[in-house]
Design a protein around this motif. Structure first.
Motif, short mmCIF file in Angstrom:
data_model
loop_
_atom_site.label_atom_id
_atom_site.label_comp_id
_atom_site.label_asym_id
_atom_site.label_seq_id
_atom_site.Cartn_x
_atom_site.Cartn_y
_atom_site.Cartn_z
N ILE A 133 0.94 -3.02 8.82
CA ILE A 133 -0.07 -3.39 7.82
C ILE A 133 -0.68 -2.13 7.22
CG2 ILE A 133 -2.32 -4.48 7.52
CD1 ILE A 133 -1.49 -6.45 9.79
N ALA A 134 -0.98 -1.15 8.09
CA ALA A 134 -1.53 0.11 7.61
C ALA A 134 -0.56 0.84 6.68
CB ALA A 134 -1.89 1.01 8.81
N ILE A 135 0.73 0.86 7.05
CA ILE A 135 1.73 1.53 6.22
C ILE A 135 1.84 0.87 4.85
CG2 ILE A 135 4.19 2.06 6.00
CD1 ILE A 135 4.25 2.22 9.11
N MET A 136 1.84 -0.47 4.85
CA MET A 136 1.91 -1.17 3.56
C MET A 136 0.69 -0.86 2.71
SD MET A 136 4.16 -3.02 2.06
CE MET A 136 4.20 -3.68 0.40
N ALA A 137 -0.47 -0.77 3.36
CA ALA A 137 -1.70 -0.40 2.65
C ALA A 137 -1.57 1.00 2.06
CB ALA A 137 -2.90 -0.48 3.59
N LEU A 138 -1.06 1.92 2.84
CA LEU A 138 -0.88 3.29 2.39
C LEU A 138 0.12 3.37 1.23
CD1 LEU A 138 -0.87 4.82 5.95
CD2 LEU A 138 -2.53 5.41 4.17
N ALA A 139 1.17 2.54 1.30
CA ALA A 139 2.15 2.51 0.22
C ALA A 139 1.51 2.03 -1.08
CB ALA A 139 3.33 1.61 0.60
N GLN A 140 0.63 1.03 -0.98
CA GLN A 140 -0.07 0.54 -2.16
C GLN A 140 -1.02 1.60 -2.72
OE1 GLN A 140 0.30 -2.50 -3.93
NE2 GLN A 140 2.16 -2.29 -2.70
N ILE B 57 -7.23 -7.30 -7.21
CA ILE B 57 -7.18 -6.28 -6.16
C ILE B 57 -6.13 -6.70 -5.14
CG2 ILE B 57 -8.47 -5.09 -4.36
CD1 ILE B 57 -9.36 -4.43 -7.24
N PRO B 58 -5.09 -5.89 -4.90
CA PRO B 58 -4.01 -6.29 -3.97
C PRO B 58 -4.52 -6.62 -2.57
CG PRO B 58 -3.41 -4.31 -5.20
CD PRO B 58 -4.86 -4.55 -5.49
N LEU B 59 -3.87 -7.60 -1.94
CA LEU B 59 -4.19 -8.03 -0.58
C LEU B 59 -2.98 -7.84 0.31
CD1 LEU B 59 -5.90 -9.61 1.58
CD2 LEU B 59 -4.78 -11.68 0.70
N ILE B 60 -3.21 -7.28 1.50
CA ILE B 60 -2.17 -7.14 2.52
C ILE B 60 -2.61 -7.92 3.75
CG2 ILE B 60 -0.95 -5.51 4.01
CD1 ILE B 60 -1.55 -3.45 1.71
N THR B 61 -1.71 -8.69 4.33
CA THR B 61 -2.06 -9.47 5.53
C THR B 61 -1.03 -9.27 6.63
OG1 THR B 61 -0.84 -11.54 5.12
CG2 THR B 61 -2.95 -11.26 3.97
N GLY B 62 -1.45 -9.61 7.83
CA GLY B 62 -0.52 -9.74 8.93
C GLY B 62 0.17 -11.10 8.83
N ALA B 63 0.90 -11.48 9.88
CA ALA B 63 1.53 -12.80 9.91
C ALA B 63 0.44 -13.86 10.01
CB ALA B 63 2.47 -12.89 11.10
N THR C 145 -6.01 -8.82 8.63
CA THR C 145 -5.02 -8.52 9.68
C THR C 145 -4.40 -9.79 10.25
OG1 THR C 145 -6.84 -8.42 11.29
CG2 THR C 145 -6.07 -6.34 10.32
N ASN C 146 -5.22 -10.77 10.56
CA ASN C 146 -4.74 -12.06 11.06
C ASN C 146 -5.91 -13.04 11.06
OD1 ASN C 146 -6.24 -11.53 13.47
ND2 ASN C 146 -4.50 -10.38 14.26
N ILE C 147 -5.63 -14.29 11.38
CA ILE C 147 -6.69 -15.31 11.39
C ILE C 147 -6.53 -16.16 12.63
CG2 ILE C 147 -7.62 -17.35 10.22
CD1 ILE C 147 -6.76 -16.05 7.56
N GLY C 148 -7.53 -16.13 13.50
CA GLY C 148 -7.55 -16.94 14.71
C GLY C 148 -8.94 -17.51 14.91
N ILE D 153 -11.40 -4.35 5.20
CA ILE D 153 -10.56 -5.01 6.20
C ILE D 153 -11.30 -6.14 6.90
CG2 ILE D 153 -9.14 -4.70 8.26
CD1 ILE D 153 -8.89 -1.77 7.62
N ALA D 154 -10.70 -7.32 6.90
CA ALA D 154 -11.20 -8.46 7.67
C ALA D 154 -10.08 -8.93 8.59
CB ALA D 154 -11.65 -9.59 6.75
N GLY D 155 -10.40 -9.86 9.49
CA GLY D 155 -9.39 -10.39 10.41
C GLY D 155 -9.99 -10.69 11.76
N THR D 156 -9.33 -11.56 12.51
CA THR D 156 -9.83 -11.94 13.83
C THR D 156 -9.60 -10.84 14.84
OG1 THR D 156 -9.39 -14.26 13.31
CG2 THR D 156 -9.70 -13.70 15.63
N ASN D 157 -8.41 -10.26 14.84
CA ASN D 157 -8.07 -9.15 15.73
C ASN D 157 -7.34 -8.08 14.91
OD1 ASN D 157 -8.85 -10.20 18.46
ND2 ASN D 157 -7.36 -11.78 17.93
#
Length: 430
Positions: free
Chosen positions: A263-270, A192-198, A163-166, A46-50
Motif C-alpha cells: 500500500i505504501a509503495i503504491m502511494a509512493l508511486a502515485q 484525490i486518488p485513493l489507495i486501499t488494502g484488500a 488500509t483495511n476495514i474491520g 490514512i484511515a483504516g482499522t489496522n
C-alpha cells in the motif's frame, strides 16, 4: 498560562470529561482562529482499522531516505502527548508543545465560553498543524477513529489511503462493516486518488460508490497491485500495471506487513506521478529500515519477549499468523490485557490453542477489563490469572534467561503494550 509540559498534561487530563465528540465543527473553528495552518501542508491522509501506523511508517522512512522534512501524526501514542507528533525521527520538543498550547489557550477559552469545548484529541490535532506549518515538505496524518467525523478530516490531502476495514470502535462507528466503511470512506476527497488494502465486498461497494461520487480513482491491493513472495519468503516483489520492483525486504515481520508495505509503495508511486522525485533504490532502503515500536517488536533477548499491539480481531489474527510463522517450535506464553469495549471473547477464542500458556491480566486504565472477567471469557486449559503483570515478566526473565526456545508475547491493547514496553525498557536500563 503554560510554562512546563506537566502543566499541559494536567490541562489535557482536565479535558477528559468532554470525551469523544465526533464532528468537524469545533476543530474547524479552532483552526480558523489560528489562521488555518493546515492549508500550508502537503498531506497524505490514512484511515483504516489496522495497519495505519505501519503504512505511515513505511512512507515516512522512504521520504526520510530522500532527505525530506517529514511530519507524522499518529494515534494512539505509546509514550505521552509529544509522541503523537514527529518531525522526521524526533517527537515535538516539550518546550515547543508548551509554547503552542500557550498561544492556543485563549482560543480554547473562547470556544469553552461559547459552549463548544474542544476535546483532547482536537487540541492534539491543532498543535500538530501549528507545529508542522512551515517546517515540513510532506505530512502523513493517521486518522484517530473512523474518518468522516474524525478531527483530522478537516485537511485537504493530495492522497488518501484506507488500509483495511474491520469491526472496531463499534460504539462510535456502528456494528456492521457497512456502517464502519461509511466512516472510513469519509476521508475520500474530490479528484484525490485513493489507495486501499484488500476490502470485503460489503466495504468495497461503499468505497467504490464514494470514489465515483468524488470523480476520483481507486487502487486496491490484490486487484490493481499485489505482492509475490520469494520461495524462501525472505523478500517479495511488488507488481502493478505500471511498476514492478523485485527483492524488497522488510524489518517488520508478518504477511500483513507485506500488504501494508505494498500500500505504501503504491502511494509512493502515485506521489512520484505528482512530481515527487522518488528513487527506487532509496525506496527499497527506506522500506527495509522502517520499524515501528509495539508491532511484533522484540523488546528483550535471552529470554525473548515480543510486544504486539493487536487490539481487535483482525489484529489478533495477523499476530497469531506471525507467531506461528516465526516461532513454530518454541514454547509460547502469551500475556493478555484489553479494553472493555473491544470484542474480547472473539479475540480470546482466536488465541486459544495457539499458545502453551495463556495468562490474563489487567492494567491501570479506566477502560481496562478486569482479569477475572477475562478469565470467565477464556476456555483454554492452560489459562491463569495474574493481577500483577510485572511479575509475569520478571518470572519469565528469571526462569528462562538461558533458554532460547521460550518466548513471552504481550498483546491485547496498544495502551497495555505502551506501559509494558516502558517497564521492560526501564528494567533493561537499570
Amino acid at each position: 498560562m503554560f510554562q512546563q509540559m506537566n502543566e499541559v498534561e494536567h490541562f489535557f487530563k482536565s479535558r477528559h470529561p468532554y470525551g469523544v465528540k465526533p464532528g468537524l465543527g469545533r476543530i474547524r473553528k479552532l483552526l480558523k482562529l489560528l489562521g488555518n495552518p493546515e492549508r500550508n501542508l502537503q498531506v497524505v491522509h490514512i484511515a483504516g482499522t489496522n495497519g495505519k501506523g505501519s503504512t505511515l511508517t513505511f512512507i515516512k522512512q522512504v521520504f526520510i531516505q530522500h532527505d525530506y522534512q517529514v511530519g507524522t501524526f499518529v494515534s494512539p501514542s505509546l509514550n505521552g502527548l509529544c509522541e503523537h507528533i514527529y518531525l522526521n525521527q524526533s517527537p515535538i520538543p516539550p518546550d515547543q508543545f508548551v509554547k503552542i498550547m500557550d498561544n492556543i489557550y485563549p482560543l480554547i477559552n473562547k470556544l469553552d465560553q461559547d459552549g463548544d469545548q474542544p476535546t483532547e484529541f482536537e487540541l492534539l490535532v491543532a498543535v500538530m498543524f501549528v507545529y508542522f506549518s512551515n517546517k515540513t515538505d510532506i505530512v502523513i496524518v493517521e486518522a484517530g477513529m473512523g474518518g468522516l467525523e474524525d478531527s483530522t478530516n478537516c485537511l485537504s490531502p493530495m492522497l488518501t489511503i484506507i488500509t483495511n476495514i474491520g469491526k472496531d470502535h463499534r460504539l462510535f462507528l456502528g456494528d456492521t462493516i457497512a456502517s464502519i466503511a461509511q466512516h472510513k470512506a469519509g476521508i475520500i476527497k474530490k479528484e484525490i486518488p485513493l489507495i486501499t488494502g484488500a476490502l470485503q465486498q460489503e466495504a468495497l461497494d461503499i468505497v467504490q460508490k464514494k470514489v465515483k461520487e468524488n470523480n476520483t480513482v481507486l487502487y486496491q491491493y490484490g486487484e490493481d497491485f499485489q505482492s509475490v513472495l520469494s520461495p524462501n519468503q525472505s523478500s517479495f516483489r511488488f507488481v502493478s500495471d505500471q511498476l514492478a520492483i523485485p527483492h524488497i525486504q522488510l524489518s517488520m515481520f508478518g504477511s500483513h506487513q507485506v500488504s501494508n508495505a505494498c500500500i505504501a509503495i503504491m502511494a509512493l508511486a502515485q506521489l512520484k506521478e505528482m512530481g515527487w522525485p522518488i528513487e527506487i533504490d532509496k525506496m527499497k532502503e527506506g522500506l527495509r529500515e522502517a520499524q515501528l515500536p509495539g508491532r511484533f517488536e522484540s523488546i528483550h533477548q535471552n529470554p525473548r519477549i515480543i510486544l504486539d499491539g493487536a487490539h481487535n480481531v483482525e489484529g489478533i489474527k495477523a499476530f497469531i499468523q506471525t507467531v506461528q510463522q516465526r516461532f513454530p517450535n518454541d514454547k509460547k506464553h502469551v500475556l493478555f490485557a484489553g479494553f472493555q469495549d473491544k470484542p474480547l471473547q472473539k479475540m480470546i477464542v482466536e488465541m486459544e490453542g495457539a499458545f502453551d500458556r495463556f495468562t490474563l491480566t489487567t492494567f491501570s486504565h479506566e477502560r481496562a477489563v478486569s482479569n477475572n472477567k477475562l478469565y470467565q471469557l477464556a476456555h483454554n486449559m492452560n489459562k491463569s490469572v495474574e493481577l500483577n503483570w510485572e511479575k509475569v515478566i520478571i518470572d519469565h526473565i528469571k526462569e528462562y534467561h538461558d533458554k532460547e526456545d521460550h518466548v513471552l508475547f504481550i498483546t491485547g491493547s496498544l495502551h497495555f503494550i505502551s506501559v509494558a514496553r516502558a517497564y521492560i525498557l526501564k528494567m533493561s536500563d537499570s
